[in-house]
Design an enzyme around this catalytic site. Structure first.
Site, PDB file in Angstrom:
ATOM      1  N   ASN A 168       0.811  -1.228   0.000  1.00 36.95           N
ATOM      2  CA  ASN A 168       0.000   0.000   0.000  1.00 36.95           C
ATOM      3  C   ASN A 168       0.845   1.279   0.000  1.00 36.95           C
ATOM      4  O   ASN A 168       0.411   2.312  -0.484  1.00 36.95           O
ATOM      5  CB  ASN A 168      -1.022  -0.002   1.146  1.00 36.95           C
ATOM      6  CG  ASN A 168      -0.391   0.042   2.514  1.00 36.95           C
ATOM      7  OD1 ASN A 168       0.757  -0.367   2.681  1.00 36.95           O
ATOM      8  ND2 ASN A 168      -1.119   0.517   3.491  1.00 36.95           N
ATOM      9  N   CYS A 302      -3.458   1.599   6.750  1.00 31.92           N
ATOM     10  CA  CYS A 302      -3.757   0.999   8.058  1.00 31.92           C
ATOM     11  C   CYS A 302      -4.320   2.025   9.028  1.00 31.92           C
ATOM     12  O   CYS A 302      -4.931   1.651  10.021  1.00 31.92           O
ATOM     13  CB  CYS A 302      -2.485   0.429   8.677  1.00 31.92           C
ATOM     14  SG  CYS A 302      -1.840  -0.929   7.749  1.00 31.92           S
TER      15      CYS A 302
HETATM   16  C1  SIN Z   1       0.121   2.186   6.663  1.00 30.73           C
HETATM   17  O1  SIN Z   1      -0.914   2.186   6.033  1.00 30.73           O
HETATM   18  O2  SIN Z   1       0.574   1.145   7.136  1.00 30.73           O
HETATM   19  C2  SIN Z   1       0.943   3.407   6.886  1.00 30.73           C
HETATM   20  C3  SIN Z   1       0.296   4.668   6.555  1.00 30.73           C
HETATM   21  C4  SIN Z   1       1.133   5.873   6.913  1.00 30.73           C
HETATM   22  O3  SIN Z   1       2.329   5.791   7.219  1.00 30.73           O
HETATM   23  O4  SIN Z   1       0.549   6.935   6.918  1.00 30.73           O
END
Ligand code: SIN
Length: 498
Positions: A168, A302
Site C-alpha cells: 500500500n 492501516c
Molecule cells: C500504513 O498504512 O501502514 C501506513 C500509513 C502511513 O504511514 O501513513
C-alpha cells in the site's frame, strides 16, 4: 517466454529507465532466480502486464542472509557520520528522481500521481530523518552503587535485519525501516511485496548509487515461495531482528517464527480506526479530514478511518456533506491528472470491500453513495453507508477500501466504548473544539496514535505504531532508531578511591 523478450523498461516511461530493475539483488549482484522462475506484475488500473521479477526461494534467501552477515562486519564499523552521509545521499537521490519514483508507484500500485508524489516526499523524509538520527544514538552514564565502580550504557546495531514490506506504500514503508536499519549500522534482507516490487528495487538501485556497500541492502523477491523465504528470514539464527508492516494474521505468523530464536521484532499490523465527530466540531474541518483520512490511497491505509461515529445532533449534516463530496470523486487511472482516486490493488481487495458493503446493507445500513461495482476492473466506487449497526463485519475487520461507514452516538462514554470495542488499536481521530474533551478522549482511546482535529498524522518525526493486535514497536520519532540497536551496559570496577 524468457524475461529478455517480455521485460521492457520502456513500458514504464521513466526519464531514467535504469531505475527499473527486473532482478533481485544479493551481495551487490543483480540476480534472477536460480531456476529462472518469475512473478508477473500488473498495473491495477489497466490490468496490463508491466514486467517480471524473480520468484526467488530458500537458496537465494540463505545467500542473502550470508551476504548481509558478511557486510555487517564492515558496515557496522563505519562511523555514525559516514552512515549518516550515505543515508542522506539516498534522500538526495530520491528527491532528484522523485518524478520517476512516483510514476513507478502509480503504475504498480494504482494510487494517483499526486498521491504517489506525496508518498515519495514522505518516503524520502524517512531517509532525511534517520540520516540526522544516526549521529544521535547517545549512550548514558549511570552513577554506580559502589564508590570504586562506574557504569556506562552504549548502543550497538542489532546485526542483520529481515524487512517485510506491504504494497500500500511501496516506497515509504520500506524507507521507514531501511533508513533506521542503515543509520543504526545494520545490514538487511528485504522481501518486498509481489504486487509492487519495482518501487523497492528502485530503492535498492538508489542505495547502490549512494555508495552503500554490496551486501548491506539485499532484496529477495518472492510470491509462491513466501513461506520458506519468510520462515528463513524469521528463523535463521544469523538474523537478529524482524520488522514487518502488513496484516494482523501475517504479523502473528512471523512473530511465532521469530520466537524460535527470540529475535527483536517490530510489527505494524492492521488497524480499525475510529473517527469521532462531536457536536461542537468544526464541520468544514471534520468533513475535509474524513475525506483525507478515509479515502487516502482509496482507503488502503492501516491508519484510515474505518468506523465514523458522529454525534446525533450533527449526524444528518455530516452525512449529507460527506456524501456530496464523495459523489464528486473522479475514479480512474492514477496517471490521468483528472483522477482523484485510483483503483484497488487486486480482485481480492475488491471482493473484501464488496463483502463489507453487502453485509452493512443487509444489516440495515443506508447506502448514500456508491456501492455498485464495475465488474472486470479493479475500480471500486467510493461508498458512503449510514446507520451501520455495531454488529456489521466492517466493525470487526479493517475494510482497506473506499467505504465510509457512519454511525450515530449520544454520549462521550458511549462513543469511547464503541471505539475501543476492537481487537486492534492503531490510530484514532477526534473532532471537537473542547480541549478538555479532546484530552480526555485521546487518553481513553486504546490506540497508539491519536489525531485531534486532523485526519492526517503521519510524519517521520513521530513514533508510529499501535497497541493490542495492531502490533508493537515504533517507527520514526526520537526513539525509532532504538528498535535497531541493543543497549549494552559496561561496568567499570576496581577504580580504587582517591
Ligand atoms: C500504513 O498504512 O501502514 C501506513 C500509513 C502511513 O504511514 O501513513
Amino acid at each position: 517466454m524468457s524475461t529478455e523478450t517480455k521485460n521492457d523498461a520502456g513500458v514504464f516511461g521513466l526519464a531514467d529507465s535504469t531505475l527499473v530493475k527486473f532482478q533481485g539483488v544479493i551481495g551487490g549482484r543483480w540476480r534472477d532466480a536460480a531456476d529462472g522462475a518469475v512473478i508477473e506484475v500488473h498495473n491495477p488500473a489497466t490490468r496490463e502486464f508491466l514486467g517480471t521479477v524473480p520468484e526467488m526461494g530458500l537458496d537465494e534467501t540463505k545467500e542473502a542472509i550470508a551476504a548481509a552477515r558478511e557486510a555487517f562486519k564492515t558496515w557496522s564499523k563505519r562511523t555514525a557520520y559516514q552512515r549518516a552521509a550515505a543515508v542522506r545521499r539516498m534522500y538526495e537521490l530520491m528527491r532528484e528522481h522523485k518524478e520517476d519514483l512516483a510514476r513507478l508507484i502509480t503504475l504498480e500500485n494504482g494510487k494517483t500521481i499526486a498521491e504517489a508524489s506525496g508518498e515519495i516526499a514522505y518516503s524520502a523524509s524517512f531517509m532525511e530523518w534517520y540520516a540526522a538520527e544516526a549521529v544521535r544514538t547517545y549512550g548514558i552514564h549511570i552513577p554506580a552503587a559502589a564508590p570504586t565502580s562506574r557504569n556506562v550504557v552504549i548502543k550497538q546495531p542489532v546485526g542483520v535485519v529481515s524487512i517485510f514490506t506491504p504494497w500500500n506504500f511501496p516506497s515509504a514503508m520500506l524507507t521507514r525501516k531501511l533508513g533506521a536499519a542503515l543509520a543504526a549500522g545494520c545490514t538487511t534482507i528485504i522481501k518486498p511485496p509481489p504486487e509492487t516490487p519495482f518501487s523497492a528495487l528502485a530503492l535498492a538501485e538508489i542505495a547502490e548509487r549512494a555508495g552503500i556497500p554490496p551486501g548491506v541492502v539485499n532484496m529477495v523477491t518472492t510470491q509462491k515461495n513466501v513461506l520458506p523465504v519468510g520462515r528463513e528470514m524469521c528463523e535463521s539464527p544469523v538474523v537478529k531482528k524482524v520488522t514487518f508492516t502488513g496484516s494482523t494474521p501475517v504479523a502473528k505468523l512471523l512473530a511465532n517464527m521469530a520466537a524460535s530464536t527470540l529475535k527483536k521484532i517490530s510489527l505494524e499490523a492492521g488497524g480499525n480506526a475510529p473517527f469521532i465527530v462531536f457536536d461542537d466540531a468544526n464541520m468544514d474541518e471534520a468533513v475535509d479530514a474524513a475525506i483525507a483520512c478515509k479515502f487516502r490511497s482509496s482507503g488502503q491505509t492501516c491508519v484510515c478511518a474505518n468506523r465514523i461515529y458522529v454525534h446525533s445532533s450533527v449526524y444528518a449534516e455530516f452525512a449529507a456533506r460527506l456524501s456530496q463530496r464523495v459523489a464528486a470523486f473522479k475514479v480512474g487511472n492514477g496517471l490521468d491528472p483528472e483522477t482523484t482516486h485510483g483503483p484497488l490493488i487486486h480482485e481480492r481487495a475488491i471482493q473484501k470491500v464488496r463483502a463489507h458493503v453487502e453485509d452493512a446493507i443487509a444489516r440495515g445500513g443506508q447506502l448514500l453513495v456508491g456501492g455498485e461495482i464495475e465488474e472486470g476492473t479493479n475500480f471500486f466506487p467510493p461508498t458512503v453507508i449510514a446507520d451501520v449497526p455495531a454488529d456489521a463485519l466492517m466493525h470487526r475487520e479493517e475494510t482497506f477500501g473506499p467505504l465510509a461507514a457512519l454511525m450515530k452516538f449520544e454520549t462521550e462514554d458511549e462513543v469511547v466504548g464503541l471505539a475501543n470495542d476492537s481487537a486492534t488499536g492503531l490510530a484514532g481521530y477526534i473532532f471537537s473544539r473542547d480541549v478538555g474533551r479532546v484530552w480526555r478522549v485521546a487518553e481513553r482511546l486504546e490506540v497508539g496514535m491519536v489525531g485531534t482535529n486532523t485526519g492526517l498524522i503521519s510524519q517521520p518525526c513521530i513514533p508510529f505504531g499501535g497497541v493490542k493486535e495492531s502490533g508493537f514497536g515504533r517507527e520514526g520519532g526520537p526513539h525509532g532508531i532504538d528498535e535497531y540497536m541493543n543497549e549494552k551496559v559496561i561496568v567499570f570496577g576496581g577504580l580504587g578511591t582517591a
